[in-house]
Scaffold this active site. Sequence first.
Site: not given
Length: 263
Positions: A51, A53, A198
Amino acid sequence: MYRIAMCISYNGASFCGWQTQLNLCAVQDIIENALYNFSGFKKTRVVCAGRTDAGVHAVNQVIHFDTDLNREIESWVRGVNSFLPNSISVKWAQFVDNNFHARFSAISRTYFYIIYCSKVRSAIYNELVGWSFYVLDVDLMRNAIDFLVGEHDFSSFRSSQCQSKTPVRTIYNADINRKGPFIVFSITANAFLHHMIRNIVGSLIQVGRGNIDPIRIKELLLAKDRTKGFPTFSPNGLYLMNVEYPSDFHIKENCDNQIFMHF
């Protein structure tokens, strides 16, 4: 009833992530709507391998769904694509066993993060790469990521909104290379936590700038405390590149990673 696996590619810049949203702005919403139209207005729920972002892209995202619609496999590719925007494309489809699961059958995922290093931001690569105003030392960054390989508690690189039951993940491989003005970070793991990559990239940039020593990444890992970490970096340069499955499922090889060979 048939189970179908598909490989999806998308530019995530204009979407609010993969997972369905009330305002129907997610990649999942767009794909399910395309399947709804293609199948003669039958609702179809899809499951993905990873999934992503908001703002994150995918070169080889794998999904699966169940359907009672009997169509040739090529029709699923061309037909669903006819209902998708140009920023999303079905690359291939195939029938799979009912025990195949796009998420839980996967044994690894590979992501790339691409950073554009320049005094001036790029208009051409806008929303396609992360941007660093500073010159980054790739050798220092490579020394730092070595500490992340293996099975670890990645709480220090985990979003406070992460819903995973455990912060433990196994990174199989991580590397970083410079290609002209671009720095390409690649990472393969069994799975990832919310914002994990990230947050790692945000920390590595501090290493590359010379603000912290590479050993600080090991110390941060051992601290298991997100509050001791560094800001989450932009989603723009993050790409889901590949999902690996056991050979028993005979999932097609994803062969177009070479589109990034010039980076």
